[in-house]
Motif scaffolding. Structure first.
Motif, PDB file in Angstrom:
ATOM      1  N   ILE A 158     106.538   9.504  74.073  1.00  0.00           N
ATOM      2  CA  ILE A 158     107.588   9.329  74.855  1.00  0.00           C
ATOM      3  C   ILE A 158     108.649   9.909  74.498  1.00  0.00           C
ATOM      4  CG2 ILE A 158     107.597   7.225  75.094  1.00  0.00           C
ATOM      5  CD1 ILE A 158     108.435   8.206  78.583  1.00  0.00           C
ATOM      6  N   GLY A 159     109.541  10.851  74.525  1.00  0.00           N
ATOM      7  CA  GLY A 159     110.863  11.835  73.752  1.00  0.00           C
ATOM      8  C   GLY A 159     111.744  10.462  74.732  1.00  0.00           C
ATOM      9  N   PHE A 160     113.476   9.954  73.587  1.00  0.00           N
ATOM     10  CA  PHE A 160     114.123   9.869  74.527  1.00  0.00           C
ATOM     11  C   PHE A 160     115.456  10.320  74.289  1.00  0.00           C
ATOM     12  CE2 PHE A 160     111.534   7.000  74.654  1.00  0.00           C
ATOM     13  CZ  PHE A 160     111.528   6.236  75.747  1.00  0.00           C
ATOM     14  N   GLY A 161     115.991  11.212  75.506  1.00  0.00           N
ATOM     15  CA  GLY A 161     117.320  11.486  74.944  1.00  0.00           C
ATOM     16  C   GLY A 161     118.415  11.284  76.083  1.00  0.00           C
ATOM     17  N   GLU A 162     119.744  11.934  76.022  1.00  0.00           N
ATOM     18  CA  GLU A 162     120.717  11.443  76.429  1.00  0.00           C
ATOM     19  C   GLU A 162     121.869  12.286  77.257  1.00  0.00           C
ATOM     20  OE1 GLU A 162     123.568  11.311  74.638  1.00  0.00           O
ATOM     21  OE2 GLU A 162     122.282  12.001  73.422  1.00  0.00           O
ATOM     22  N   MET A 163     122.729  12.065  78.551  1.00  0.00           N
ATOM     23  CA  MET A 163     123.609  12.960  77.996  1.00  0.00           C
ATOM     24  C   MET A 163     124.546  12.305  79.046  1.00  0.00           C
ATOM     25  SD  MET A 163     125.532  15.862  77.897  1.00  0.00           S
ATOM     26  CE  MET A 163     127.409  15.626  78.356  1.00  0.00           C
ATOM     27  N   GLY A 164     126.073  11.962  78.081  1.00  0.00           N
ATOM     28  CA  GLY A 164     127.057  10.874  79.091  1.00  0.00           C
ATOM     29  C   GLY A 164     128.355  11.318  77.357  1.00  0.00           C
ATOM     30  N   ILE A 165     129.228  11.914  78.500  1.00  0.00           N
ATOM     31  CA  ILE A 165     130.629  12.276  77.767  1.00  0.00           C
ATOM     32  C   ILE A 165     130.964  10.845  77.581  1.00  0.00           C
ATOM     33  CG2 ILE A 165     132.656  12.802  77.808  1.00  0.00           C
ATOM     34  CD1 ILE A 165     130.372  15.191  77.113  1.00  0.00           C
ATOM     35  N   GLY A 166     132.027  10.272  75.938  1.00  0.00           N
ATOM     36  CA  GLY A 166     132.249   8.995  75.415  1.00  0.00           C
ATOM     37  C   GLY A 166     131.453   8.070  75.183  1.00  0.00           C
ATOM     38  N   ASN A 167     129.216   8.502  74.804  1.00  0.00           N
ATOM     39  CA  ASN A 167     128.657   7.589  74.755  1.00  0.00           C
ATOM     40  C   ASN A 167     128.644   7.615  73.177  1.00  0.00           C
ATOM     41  OD1 ASN A 167     127.205   9.796  74.356  1.00  0.00           O
ATOM     42  ND2 ASN A 167     125.300   8.937  75.953  1.00  0.00           N
ATOM     43  N   THR A 168     129.434   8.436  72.337  1.00  0.00           N
ATOM     44  CA  THR A 168     129.029   7.911  70.799  1.00  0.00           C
ATOM     45  C   THR A 168     130.307   6.518  70.613  1.00  0.00           C
ATOM     46  OG1 THR A 168     130.661   9.921  70.562  1.00  0.00           O
ATOM     47  CG2 THR A 168     128.547  10.732  69.992  1.00  0.00           C
ATOM     48  N   SER A 169     131.096   6.884  71.410  1.00  0.00           N
ATOM     49  CA  SER A 169     132.173   5.925  70.901  1.00  0.00           C
ATOM     50  C   SER A 169     130.951   4.362  71.534  1.00  0.00           C
ATOM     51  CB  SER A 169     132.947   5.522  72.491  1.00  0.00           C
ATOM     52  OG  SER A 169     134.061   7.108  71.245  1.00  0.00           O
ATOM     53  N   SER A 170     130.557   4.204  72.158  1.00  0.00           N
ATOM     54  CA  SER A 170     129.732   3.178  72.881  1.00  0.00           C
ATOM     55  C   SER A 170     128.556   2.795  71.640  1.00  0.00           C
ATOM     56  CB  SER A 170     129.221   3.358  74.850  1.00  0.00           C
ATOM     57  OG  SER A 170     129.502   3.350  74.991  1.00  0.00           O
TER      58      SER A 170
END
Length: 340
Positions: A158-170
């Motif tokens: 199982i692989g994991f990805g993401e989408m969320g503007i601002g999440n490199t800051s988190s």
């Protein structure tokens, strides 16, 4: 016994018709997969990639080159089949699920979309904690339940990805706090900031770090303070996948930050984790080096979405194929292993 099996796995790899180590990282991957699955005949079954999406309060402070509405717009692109992750999962016949962990948007029902919305985005951690303790725990629980359900289909990778503007800051804040590294080493240009934008981003995150300075490095507290709903949910999903002896495919910088938090909670997740690529985000290279992790690919990618997992998956297939199908010196009738 596990020690005996490990020795047999290594022997099976070393006595294939090749010089020792000649298949490089493929040999390490084959060893890892066989060890995780506790077998001399490993298989990759029903591969699945989950893309977790959520909005971030910190985006309102100007840390990204894109407005926060792009998070919802990209989720709609996923659902319409038009994103890079759609192309790559179709290409490699990987199941794709998109999870609304906390996007600031009301989506209509869609077969590919799971509604696990914790809230309409996190709070701005420049002003206070990103989420409550209850929200953080709910994220972890929802991620675990999701993987439990997927595992019942027979999926073992199982692989994991993401989408969320601002999440490199988190992710940068999580990395800096959990590893005790200077924030400047962890912050990058994200979705494409120019140099002035990067300086502004570092300044904003430095202010946030000062505000939460007494917070310590407990992983739950760090996630609650700086995390995104998608990052925390991904962390819970990774922990559950490892507990179920599934291969955990880690994408880029954001997913690696979620993995770091999971690792701090349970070190056993390390044996299941496969780092699919090294992204162009500055912090990702340093994070991988700190973890002594070997990424499969270095393609200059920095998209997220789980794209690194999808592109790297055929290499895992190759590792399993040589391990299961390549002849040994004995079976090939070659007398003695040549010293090449």
């Amino acid at each position: 016994m596990q020690q005996d099996l490990d020795a047999r796995i290594r022997e099976k790899i070393d006595f294939k018709t090749k010089p020792t180590g000649a298949l490089g990282l493929l040999e390490d991957l084959a060893y890892q997969i066989a060890s995780v699955q506790n077998t001399l005949s490993p298989r990759l079954v029903s591969p699945h990639i989950i893309v977790f999406a959520a909005s971030h309060g910190i985006a309102a402070s100007g840390v990204s080159a894109y407005p926060t509405e792009v998070t919802a717009q990209m989720v709609l692109n996923f659902l319409n089949g038009g994103a890079a992750i759609n192309a790559f999962t179709r290409q490699h016949r990987i199941e794709l699920t998109v999870v609304d962990a906390g996007v600031d948007y009301e989506f209509t029902r869609h077969d590919m979309l799971l509604d696990r919305k914790i809230g309409f985005g996190t709070k701005n951690f420049l002003e206070g904690a990103a989420m409550t303790a209850d929200e953080c725990l709910r994220c972890l629980d929802e991620g675990a339940k999701l993987v439990e359900s997927i595992s019942q289909t027979g999926c073992n990778v199982i692989g994991f990805g993401e989408m969320g503007i601002g999440n490199t800051s988190s992710a940068a804040m999580i990395m800096s706090r959990l590893l005790g590294l200077p924030l400047e080493d962890c912050v990058g240009k994200g979705t494409g900031l120019d140099n002035a934008g990067l300086e502004r981003k570092i300044q904003i995150l430095t202010e946030a770090a000062e505000r939460h300075k007494p917070g310590g490095n407990d992983p739950l507290q760090v996630l609650q303070t700086f995390g995104g709903f998608e990052i925390v949910m991904m962390c819970g999903a990774m922990l559950e996948a490892a507990a179920r002896q599934m291969l955990v495919l880690v994408d880029g910088f954001i997913a690696s930050a979620a993995y770091l938090a999971a690792l701090k909670m349970n070190h056993r997740v390390r044996q299941n984790a496969v780092f699919c690529h090294q992204s162009e985000e500055r912090g990702h290279r340093i994070l991988l080096e700190t973890l002594n992790a070997k990424p499969i690919l270095q393609l200059g990618m920095r998209l997220g979405e789980g794209t690194g997992c999808a592109v790297a998956y055929p290499i895992l297939q190759s590792a399993v194929a040589f391990f299961n199908e390549m002849a040994s010196f004995e079976s090939a009738g070659i007398s003695g292993k040549p010293d090449l």
